[in-house]
Design an enzyme around this catalytic site. Sequence first.
Site, PDB file in Angstrom:
ATOM      1  N   ARG A 257      -7.401  -5.022  -3.373  1.00 54.51           N
ATOM      2  CA  ARG A 257      -6.897  -3.878  -4.355  1.00 54.51           C
ATOM      3  C   ARG A 257      -7.982  -3.832  -5.505  1.00 54.51           C
ATOM      4  O   ARG A 257      -7.882  -4.312  -6.664  1.00 54.51           O
ATOM      5  CB  ARG A 257      -5.518  -4.059  -4.951  1.00 54.51           C
TER       6      ARG A 257
ATOM      7  N   CYS B   2       0.906  -1.193  -0.182  1.00 53.80           N
ATOM      8  CA  CYS B   2       0.024  -0.069  -0.027  1.00 53.80           C
ATOM      9  C   CYS B   2       0.880   1.367  -0.057  1.00 53.80           C
ATOM     10  O   CYS B   2       0.337   2.298  -0.913  1.00 53.80           O
ATOM     11  CB  CYS B   2      -0.719  -0.062   1.242  1.00 53.80           C
TER      12      CYS B   2
END
Length: 244
Positions: free
Chosen positions: A150, A73
């Site tokens: 994601r 991330c």
Amino acid sequence: MMSIQLFAGHGKKRGRIIVPPAYAKTVKWLPQIGDIFPNFEATTTEGPLRFFDWAEGHWSFLFSHPAAFTPVCTTEMIALVAAKEDFAQRNVKLLGISGSSVKDQQAWHDDISDKFGFEIEFPTIDDQDGVLSAVFGMIHGKESSIWPIRKSIILDPQMRVRMIFEYPIYVGRSTDEVLRAIDSMQLIDKLDVATPADWQPGEEYLCSEKHCIVDDETFGMRLKRLTPYLALIRPDDEKPEQGN
Ligand code: BEZ
């Protein structure tokens, strides 16, 4: 518009989804290409956000990621900030959805700024309770029972879903591919064409089915027909307008 709690998080406070009445409560809705995205309210790192008010008139890149202070991330956030001018040129706004609290995300954003020198200047949603992530199909229980995957949803200025892609937790996305896909969609909207595999801006594109079959004249000398069903078009010198 009516405001209802869709399919997830009954009794929870955060993440009120506002949908057109046509989305009946009994239908399990997941975003699909072509849908008008539902309006929603969220708590973000930049305060309360009402989606349509925030997004209207722009393209939107809505992306979920699992959590603050995690390695993949962190690299994705840095890559998005590094490309902020590229997104701005294309009239694209960024909105993250995270499984972490606003407080944790803000501390993480500060840390990214301190350690790497990248300022996160777009809002990211606190979806700790997973209400929005569940409605938008970002929770894939076999990949993680805790974190959203994601998932990326690209919307046009009319709030229509134009592209969806899903990556597992340990695979970081390609910002270049997001930009390339947006370039492709903006070109398609402007010229009613199609783009081939691995197309990059400035390269030859394809005539859409409509033009291929009925209208060789539209693109004149710029059109090179390879088969009855496949024709290449050399781009005009004129730079296509972006961000339509
Ligand atoms: C990561 O971004 O690297 C990550 C996110 C959630 C769990 C584990 C790793």
